[in-house]
Motif scaffolding. Structure first.
Motif, PDB file in Angstrom:
ATOM      1  N   MET A  59      10.138  -0.448   6.612  1.00  0.00           N
ATOM      2  CA  MET A  59       9.153   0.216   6.843  1.00  0.00           C
ATOM      3  C   MET A  59       8.234   0.778   5.623  1.00  0.00           C
ATOM      4  SD  MET A  59       8.475   3.918   6.431  1.00  0.00           S
ATOM      5  CE  MET A  59       9.968   4.781   6.035  1.00  0.00           C
ATOM      6  N   PHE A  60       8.776   0.841   4.696  1.00  0.00           N
ATOM      7  CA  PHE A  60       8.111   1.175   3.411  1.00  0.00           C
ATOM      8  C   PHE A  60       7.658  -0.233   2.599  1.00  0.00           C
ATOM      9  CE2 PHE A  60      11.078   0.206   0.223  1.00  0.00           C
ATOM     10  CZ  PHE A  60      12.464   0.976   0.163  1.00  0.00           C
ATOM     11  N   ASP A  61       8.459  -1.364   2.802  1.00  0.00           N
ATOM     12  CA  ASP A  61       8.037  -2.200   2.339  1.00  0.00           C
ATOM     13  C   ASP A  61       6.719  -2.874   2.850  1.00  0.00           C
ATOM     14  OD1 ASP A  61      11.124  -4.221   1.456  1.00  0.00           O
ATOM     15  OD2 ASP A  61       9.677  -2.836   0.369  1.00  0.00           O
ATOM     16  N   ILE A  62       6.322  -2.968   4.138  1.00  0.00           N
ATOM     17  CA  ILE A  62       5.286  -3.274   4.837  1.00  0.00           C
ATOM     18  C   ILE A  62       4.066  -2.941   4.063  1.00  0.00           C
ATOM     19  CG2 ILE A  62       3.607  -3.422   6.982  1.00  0.00           C
ATOM     20  CD1 ILE A  62       6.188  -3.092   8.571  1.00  0.00           C
ATOM     21  N   SER A  63       3.633  -1.661   4.049  1.00  0.00           N
ATOM     22  CA  SER A  63       2.502  -1.462   3.190  1.00  0.00           C
ATOM     23  C   SER A  63       2.250  -2.065   1.867  1.00  0.00           C
ATOM     24  CB  SER A  63       2.560   0.255   2.875  1.00  0.00           C
ATOM     25  OG  SER A  63       2.992   0.898   4.081  1.00  0.00           O
ATOM     26  N   PHE A  64       3.235  -2.206   1.289  1.00  0.00           N
ATOM     27  CA  PHE A  64       3.207  -2.864  -0.172  1.00  0.00           C
ATOM     28  C   PHE A  64       2.683  -4.279  -0.020  1.00  0.00           C
ATOM     29  CE2 PHE A  64       3.960   0.391  -3.274  1.00  0.00           C
ATOM     30  CZ  PHE A  64       4.833   1.394  -2.607  1.00  0.00           C
ATOM     31  N   VAL A  65       3.334  -4.534   0.955  1.00  0.00           N
ATOM     32  CA  VAL A  65       3.282  -6.156   1.079  1.00  0.00           C
ATOM     33  C   VAL A  65       1.638  -6.478   1.739  1.00  0.00           C
ATOM     34  CG1 VAL A  65       3.398  -8.229   2.557  1.00  0.00           C
ATOM     35  CG2 VAL A  65       5.471  -7.047   1.699  1.00  0.00           C
ATOM     36  N   ILE A  66       1.234  -5.485   2.439  1.00  0.00           N
ATOM     37  CA  ILE A  66      -0.212  -5.524   3.172  1.00  0.00           C
ATOM     38  C   ILE A  66      -1.248  -5.504   2.193  1.00  0.00           C
ATOM     39  CG2 ILE A  66      -1.883  -4.311   4.656  1.00  0.00           C
ATOM     40  CD1 ILE A  66       0.094  -3.897   6.347  1.00  0.00           C
ATOM     41  N   VAL A  67      -1.026  -4.458   1.119  1.00  0.00           N
ATOM     42  CA  VAL A  67      -1.778  -4.254  -0.013  1.00  0.00           C
ATOM     43  C   VAL A  67      -2.124  -5.369  -0.942  1.00  0.00           C
ATOM     44  CG1 VAL A  67      -2.311  -2.864  -1.915  1.00  0.00           C
ATOM     45  CG2 VAL A  67      -1.860  -1.698   0.027  1.00  0.00           C
ATOM     46  N   THR A  68      -0.805  -6.095  -1.244  1.00  0.00           N
ATOM     47  CA  THR A  68      -0.981  -7.231  -2.174  1.00  0.00           C
ATOM     48  C   THR A  68      -1.612  -8.423  -1.399  1.00  0.00           C
ATOM     49  OG1 THR A  68       1.065  -6.306  -2.933  1.00  0.00           O
ATOM     50  CG2 THR A  68       0.568  -8.428  -3.467  1.00  0.00           C
ATOM     51  N   VAL A  69      -1.139  -8.723  -0.328  1.00  0.00           N
ATOM     52  CA  VAL A  69      -1.759  -9.862   0.328  1.00  0.00           C
ATOM     53  C   VAL A  69      -3.162  -9.597   0.665  1.00  0.00           C
ATOM     54  CG1 VAL A  69      -1.509 -11.514   2.386  1.00  0.00           C
ATOM     55  CG2 VAL A  69       0.443 -10.571   1.345  1.00  0.00           C
ATOM     56  N   GLY A 114     -10.730   0.980  15.207  1.00  0.00           N
ATOM     57  CA  GLY A 114      -9.493   1.521  14.783  1.00  0.00           C
ATOM     58  C   GLY A 114      -8.942   0.995  13.269  1.00  0.00           C
ATOM     59  N   ARG A 115     -10.033   0.352  12.477  1.00  0.00           N
ATOM     60  CA  ARG A 115      -9.706  -0.423  11.283  1.00  0.00           C
ATOM     61  C   ARG A 115      -9.322   0.605  10.202  1.00  0.00           C
ATOM     62  NH1 ARG A 115     -13.331  -4.140   7.807  1.00  0.00           N
ATOM     63  NH2 ARG A 115     -12.267  -4.909   6.408  1.00  0.00           N
ATOM     64  N   SER A 116     -10.050   1.626  10.105  1.00  0.00           N
ATOM     65  CA  SER A 116     -10.161   2.972   9.083  1.00  0.00           C
ATOM     66  C   SER A 116      -8.683   3.439   9.431  1.00  0.00           C
ATOM     67  CB  SER A 116     -11.061   3.471   9.023  1.00  0.00           C
ATOM     68  OG  SER A 116     -11.846   3.824  10.174  1.00  0.00           O
ATOM     69  N   ALA A 117      -8.429   3.790  10.699  1.00  0.00           N
ATOM     70  CA  ALA A 117      -7.197   4.664  10.985  1.00  0.00           C
ATOM     71  C   ALA A 117      -6.078   3.602  10.591  1.00  0.00           C
ATOM     72  CB  ALA A 117      -7.283   4.841  12.468  1.00  0.00           C
ATOM     73  N   THR A 118      -5.894   2.540  10.690  1.00  0.00           N
ATOM     74  CA  THR A 118      -5.022   1.460  10.395  1.00  0.00           C
ATOM     75  C   THR A 118      -4.822   1.550   8.995  1.00  0.00           C
ATOM     76  OG1 THR A 118      -5.619   0.256  12.173  1.00  0.00           O
ATOM     77  CG2 THR A 118      -3.894  -0.676  10.886  1.00  0.00           C
ATOM     78  N   ASN A 119      -5.866   1.487   8.195  1.00  0.00           N
ATOM     79  CA  ASN A 119      -5.961   1.354   6.817  1.00  0.00           C
ATOM     80  C   ASN A 119      -5.155   2.865   6.284  1.00  0.00           C
ATOM     81  OD1 ASN A 119      -6.920  -0.860   5.528  1.00  0.00           O
ATOM     82  ND2 ASN A 119      -8.814  -0.369   6.091  1.00  0.00           N
ATOM     83  N   LEU A 120      -5.495   3.860   6.953  1.00  0.00           N
ATOM     84  CA  LEU A 120      -4.870   5.144   6.572  1.00  0.00           C
ATOM     85  C   LEU A 120      -3.386   4.957   6.946  1.00  0.00           C
ATOM     86  CD1 LEU A 120      -5.516   8.043   5.515  1.00  0.00           C
ATOM     87  CD2 LEU A 120      -5.704   8.792   8.125  1.00  0.00           C
ATOM     88  N   LEU A 121      -3.214   4.528   8.200  1.00  0.00           N
ATOM     89  CA  LEU A 121      -1.522   4.429   8.309  1.00  0.00           C
ATOM     90  C   LEU A 121      -0.728   3.693   7.328  1.00  0.00           C
ATOM     91  CD1 LEU A 121       0.831   4.976  10.579  1.00  0.00           C
ATOM     92  CD2 LEU A 121      -0.100   2.851  11.722  1.00  0.00           C
ATOM     93  N   ILE A 122      -1.492   2.533   6.778  1.00  0.00           N
ATOM     94  CA  ILE A 122      -0.573   2.131   6.048  1.00  0.00           C
ATOM     95  C   ILE A 122      -0.774   2.476   4.681  1.00  0.00           C
ATOM     96  CG2 ILE A 122      -0.844  -0.193   4.568  1.00  0.00           C
ATOM     97  CD1 ILE A 122      -2.082  -1.396   7.078  1.00  0.00           C
ATOM     98  N   PHE A 123      -1.709   3.334   4.370  1.00  0.00           N
ATOM     99  CA  PHE A 123      -1.851   3.851   2.757  1.00  0.00           C
ATOM    100  C   PHE A 123      -0.800   4.954   2.813  1.00  0.00           C
ATOM    101  CE2 PHE A 123      -3.103   5.233  -1.136  1.00  0.00           C
ATOM    102  CZ  PHE A 123      -3.405   6.457  -0.877  1.00  0.00           C
ATOM    103  N   LEU A 124      -0.426   5.658   4.050  1.00  0.00           N
ATOM    104  CA  LEU A 124       0.433   6.919   3.991  1.00  0.00           C
ATOM    105  C   LEU A 124       1.784   6.731   3.226  1.00  0.00           C
ATOM    106  CD1 LEU A 124      -0.651   8.718   7.332  1.00  0.00           C
ATOM    107  CD2 LEU A 124      -1.135   9.515   4.820  1.00  0.00           C
ATOM    108  N   PRO A 125       2.473   5.669   3.826  1.00  0.00           N
ATOM    109  CA  PRO A 125       3.890   5.512   3.173  1.00  0.00           C
ATOM    110  C   PRO A 125       3.679   5.579   1.809  1.00  0.00           C
ATOM    111  CG  PRO A 125       3.745   4.022   5.222  1.00  0.00           C
ATOM    112  CD  PRO A 125       2.464   4.633   4.904  1.00  0.00           C
ATOM    113  N   MET A 126       2.808   4.807   1.329  1.00  0.00           N
ATOM    114  CA  MET A 126       2.898   4.745  -0.238  1.00  0.00           C
ATOM    115  C   MET A 126       2.428   6.177  -0.752  1.00  0.00           C
ATOM    116  SD  MET A 126       1.170   1.059  -0.963  1.00  0.00           S
ATOM    117  CE  MET A 126      -0.663   1.463  -0.339  1.00  0.00           C
TER     118      MET A 126
END
Lengths: 283, 308, 393
Positions: free
Chosen positions: A163-173, A118-130
């Motif tokens: 909600m929309f901050d999480i994605s950006f934090v994840i990508v940065t970290v 489910g790693r790629s699905a999770t990556n997609l879920l995180i990318f979508l808000p951005m």
């Protein structure tokens, strides 16, 4: 007998340098000229904001230059409702940053360090808000809250911001973690540090700058958000961007420019410090 | 020597390994849980609710019922296709302009800035952190009809030229498609610049030297080496610009006129003023679907880049 | 099974349960990554206090073996014993083993002092300052204690990595190609330094390298590894003068391998026929006593002369002469097409030129005999494909 090498014919005349026409100068420095113009384009509004914070306008709107004055700077909270809105934005910003940075950092470690189903699905879920327009995100959250009969206000704003901050934090970290040499952690374990000690003494200090960058980004996005906030706010929960937007039609107090100038200075300072410390660390 | 160690060296091989292996298997899920749940609840679920809302009929007073009423979509497309197309067009133009402006800018910062690189980066990033609303209001000041810019352009007859090009309608710069696109380009320029810069920065300078050693002129070297290597940045930048620009309505609201209405304004209006939720939801879904389709086609053509 | 082959052996048969001297023992260690076997049933004993080298080409399994000893990889099967203690399943931070990593792996956010002190602090040592200062003295970095790794040169970083490992006085110190990133002169200096430190401090060093000169310079014992197994194990001189396989003969230095057949014996010597020529080889120097074999001679054992010679002789034509300062490398083509490599020290006599007819000669106690069924090109590092004139394998 030595062979003489023939130089391949070049397009630039060897002696033409002496007669440099202005056109040649432009061509050589074309990139820099365009870049310079681009910078003007980017910074012009900021300059105007700073300039007009020293204005004393005739009417309710601050569009034409009238009179130099320190009024707005001396009485920054004179505009009714502005400082309250500012306070709310700061409060929500800090809370949203804390929450999203925590959740995002945890998730970033999971994604960067572990392989799981489910790693790629999770990556997609995180990318979508951005990748989703704010209008869609804001309006969909509104429909959710309306259907749940959840009252709109500061809480719903906070939920949206996290909600929309999480994605950006994840990508940065995640980028920071990925750049970390795994052999450093192996070296730590080789030197008698167990998993917990390795994390706190080696991994975390090295990832910390990425987390700080993510937090900074989260705060900035939260503080400056209008569209999503507007969809999920109520009349009693006015954030600073909402105040500014309202002012655009009702009357723009000069204090808005004061706040804008302060924000710009703080941003310059924060980003400048970030760059300096990054450079010092690599030296 | 073994006395120097805290813990005994002797141990059995089995349980130690098994324990850590077990802990390892569930760790990623636990770490992901809070963030993942938040996104599922407050991003994914709302979209599902949105789609469902678009297929409902009723009103705020009477309540809504899921009737699978696809007619709403037909009405929406019929009524608002102009604004939808206009939004896509404005966003496309703004993205293209942003690319044209940002490329030399990023190139200059990456390759020609020397000691000033960090200063320039700060100057690019810092405006992004200050209220975009205030900055957009500043554009109102800059482009205002009584302002020095408009006066100057009028004297230089540039205004009549712009009018001939149908970029503005009469004698002012505000309230025109020119001002809206200018604002859009301005607001999203950092989103285009930073990925481009990151991608250009990664290019090894010695590749340019190698190209020049192999008889390539600077322009050819740029075309054949730099541009292809910067493509990941271009793709990322165009996506990060186009997608939010399509749904943006602040620029249109503050710098435009009723003739430049973008789809975002319509959605906001429907949700917040008219309160016609099914229509509003349908609009939102149409916007999202359009973007998803366009982005999918674009990414497929540009090659599957790992954007994350 | 892959215990060390006949000529010399310091390995202990697997059935012995104790190693009284507290050294490192690997018993039947195998590591598989999916379908790929990196280490194949390895048996090895490293005596305490010795400088042991694992030598082999990349991919032979030497680094994997090292990582298993450090605890950074788990063997698929087999046991690791330190002294009498089974450490196979122990976590790396519980093993009295330290590693000097190939890329040094210095902690970038800590200065030199804290890097070196890291292991001591984790074990809550009470004499951190004293120990760190002592070891920095040893590697001559006392003046740089406050610097960060990013501010050091490659050689300095390497010494910090070494100090960081040594200060903990581990029972075994593992070195994973630590000198790979250094330039030649610095590498030579560091080789001597490492050897000096090892003898001074008395630790057991296990050094992994693909550089055979480095291994021979520093190690007391070398294990030549190939394809996850040990080809030969012994002291450098023995490995060099009496290789047991063509791989060892080609990987360690260079060898000329000639097709030969045993025609008879004469006292302590074997009589061989090499392409129609009579050649003598000491019987104790050959693994094979009858039938076909590979006769190997090291290039520096061959003499090239234009005058006649006694002993084993083969006539040929010089095809290449390369002057390297200390010596001259000749390629001499034999009538059957094979080119022999001859390395002759520059003793002031006139060098030979390509095209000259010469005689290549060596004595009967300088060759070695190997099993004819082995691949004559095993262990050679070839970049270009073989020309047609090489002997068929």
């Amino acid at each position: 007998m030595t062979a003489v090498l023939q130089a391949p014919p070049t397009s630039a005349p060897a002696t033409g340098r002496r007669r440099r026409s202005p056109l040649a100068w432009v061509r050589e420095h074309l990139i820099l000229l365009i870049a310079g113009l681009a910078f003007v384009y980017m910074l012009l509004p900021n300059a105007v904001v700073v300039l007009f914070s020293f204005n004393r306008p005739a009417g309710r709107f601050n569009y034409t230059w009238q009179h130099f004055s320190f009024d707005a700077w001396l009485h920054p909270c004179a505009a009714p409702g502005m400082c309250t809105a500012l306070g709310l934005s700061l409060k929500i910003g800090v809370l949203a940053t804390l929450l999203s940075t925590t959740l995002g950092t945890l998730a970033a470690f999971a994604l960067a360090r572990h392989r799981f189903r489910g790693r790629s699905a999770t990556n997609l879920l995180i990318f979508l808000p951005m990748a989703t327009p704010e209008v869609v995100m804001g309006s969909s959250l509104l429909t959710l809250f309306v259907n749940l009969r959840f009252p709109l206000g500061a809480t719903t704003i906070l939920i949206a911001h996290v909600m929309f901050d999480i994605s950006f934090v994840i990508v940065t970290v995640k980028a920071r973690i990925a750049g970390l040499d795994p052999r450093l952690e192996q070296a730590a374990m080789d030197l008698y540090a167990n998993e917990r000690q390795t994390f706190f003494r080696v991994t975390f200090p090295l990832v910390a700058p990425g987390i700080a960058a993510g937090a900074l980004l989260a705060f900035a996005l939260s503080f400056d958000d209008y569209i999503i906030t507007n969809f999920n706010a109520s009349a009693s929960s006015v954030t600073f961007p909402m105040y500014v937007y309202g002012a655009a039609s009702k009357g723009t107090p000069v204090q808005i420019n004061v706040i804008g100038t302060v924000m710009f200075m703080v941003a310059l300072l924060a980003v400048g410090i970030g760059q300096l410390s990054a450079r010092r660390r690599t030296q | 020597m073994t006395a120097l160690l805290d813990e005994p060296v002797q141990s059995t091989s089995g349980p130690d390994e098994a324990r850590t292996a077990g802990a390892k298997r569930s760790t990623p899920y636990l770490l992901l849980l809070p963030g993942g749940v938040w996104l599922l609840l407050f991003f994914l679920a709302p979209i599902v609710v949105l789609v469902s809302q678009s297929l409902q009929t009723g009103s705020l007073e009477q309540g809504y019922v899921l009737t699978w009423h696809w007619g709403t979509y037909v009405d929406v497309l019929d009524t608002y296709h102009v604004q939808l197309v206009r939004s896509l067009l404005y966003a496309a133009v703004a993205t293209t302009l942003a690319l044209i402006i940002a490329y030399p800018l990023s190139y200059a910062i990456a390759f020609k800035s020397g000691r000033w690189k960090n200063v320039l980066l700060v100057l690019v990033i810092a405006p992004f952190f200050t209220s975009f609303l205030i900055r957009t209001l500043a554009w109102q000041t800059i482009l205002s009809s009584d302002g020095p810019l408009t006066h100057a352009l009028r004297q230089l007859h540039v205004l009549s030229l712009l009018r001939g090009l149908h970029l503005i309608d009469n004698d002012q710069l505000l309230g025109t498609r020119l001002s809206v696109v200018t604002g859009l380009t301005y607001n999203f320029l950092p989103f285009m610049t930073l990925p481009l810069y990151a991608s250009l920065e990664r290019i090894d300078g010695r590749l340019h030297e190698a190209a020049s050693d192999l008889y390539a002129s600077p322009w050819t070297g740029f075309r054949k080496v730099t541009v292809p290597l910067s493509m990941p940045g271009v793709v990322a930048g165009t996506l990060l610009t186009f997608i939010p620009a399509t749904g943006d309505y602040i620029n249109a609201q503050l710098l435009g006129s009723p003739r430049t209405t973008m789809i975002g304004q319509v959605v906001a209006g429907q949700f917040l003023r008219v309160l016609d939720y099914p229509t509003a939801a349908a609009l939102s879904v149409v916007l999202m679907a359009t973007i998803v389709l366009l982005v999918a086609a674009y990414v497929r053509r540009a090659g599957t880049e790992e954007l994350l | 099974m892959a215990t060390a082959t006949a000529p010399v052996s310091t390995s202990v048969p697997p059935s012995t349960a104790t190693a009284p001297d507290g050294g490192l023992r690997l018993v039947g260690v195998t590591k598989r990554f999916g379908a790929f076997t990196a280490v194949d049933d390895l048996d090895l004993t490293v005596p305490q206090g010795s400088f042991f080298a694992l030598l082999g080409p990349s991919g032979c399994g030497k680094t994997t073996t090292l990582r298993m000893v450090a605890g950074l990889e788990q063997p698929t099967t087999g046991q690791l014993l330190l002294g009498n203690v089974d450490i196979t399943g122990t976590r790396p931070y519980r093993r009295p083993v330290n590693t000097v990593f190939q890329s040094y792996a210095l902690f970038p956010h800590l200065d030199v002092f804290e890097n070196v002190a890291f292991g001591l602090r984790r074990r809550r040592s009470s004499s951190v300052r004293k120990d760190v200062e002592e070891v920095l003295e040893l590697v001559q970095l006392s003046s740089l204690a406050k610097r960060k790794p990013g501010q050091l040169s490659g050689g300095q970083q390497q010494r910090v990595a070494l100090a960081r490992a040594i200060v903990n006085k581990p029972e075994v110190l593992l070195l994973d190609e630590p000198l790979g990133a250094l330039d030649l002169k610095l590498r030579r200096q560091m080789q001597i330094e490492l050897k000096r430190i090892q003898t001074e401090v008395g630790l057991t060093f296990v050094h992994v390298t693909h550089d055979q000169e480095e291994a021979m310079t520093m190690a007391d014992t070398i294990a030549v590894m190939n394809g996850g197994r040990i080809e030969q194990l012994g002291a450098p001189a023995e490995l060099y003068e009496r290789p047991a396989t063509t791989f060892a003969a080609n990987f360690l230095g260079q060898s000329n391998l000639l097709e030969a057949t045993v025609t008879g014996t004469e006292g302590e010597d074997l009589l061989l026929d090499v392409r129609g020529h009579r050649v003598v080889l000491g019987r104790s120097r050959s693994a094979v006593n009858q039938g076909r074999l590979w006769l190997g001679v090291r290039p520096e054992k061959l003499r090239v002369t234009t005058a006649g010679a006694a002993g084993n002789c083969l006539d040929g034509v010089v095809t290449d002469a390369s002057f390297t300062g200390v010596a001259t490398h000749y390629l001499v083509r034999m009538p059957w097409g094979q080119e022999l490599t001859v390395v002759q020290q520059n003793d002031g006599s006139a060098p030979l030129r390509p095209g000259q007819q010469v005689t290549v000669t060596w004595t009967s106690d300088h060759g070695f005999g190997l099993d004819a069924s082995q691949d004559a090109h095993a262990g050679e590092e070839r970049v270009l494909p073989l020309p047609d004139t090489e002997p068929a394998s």
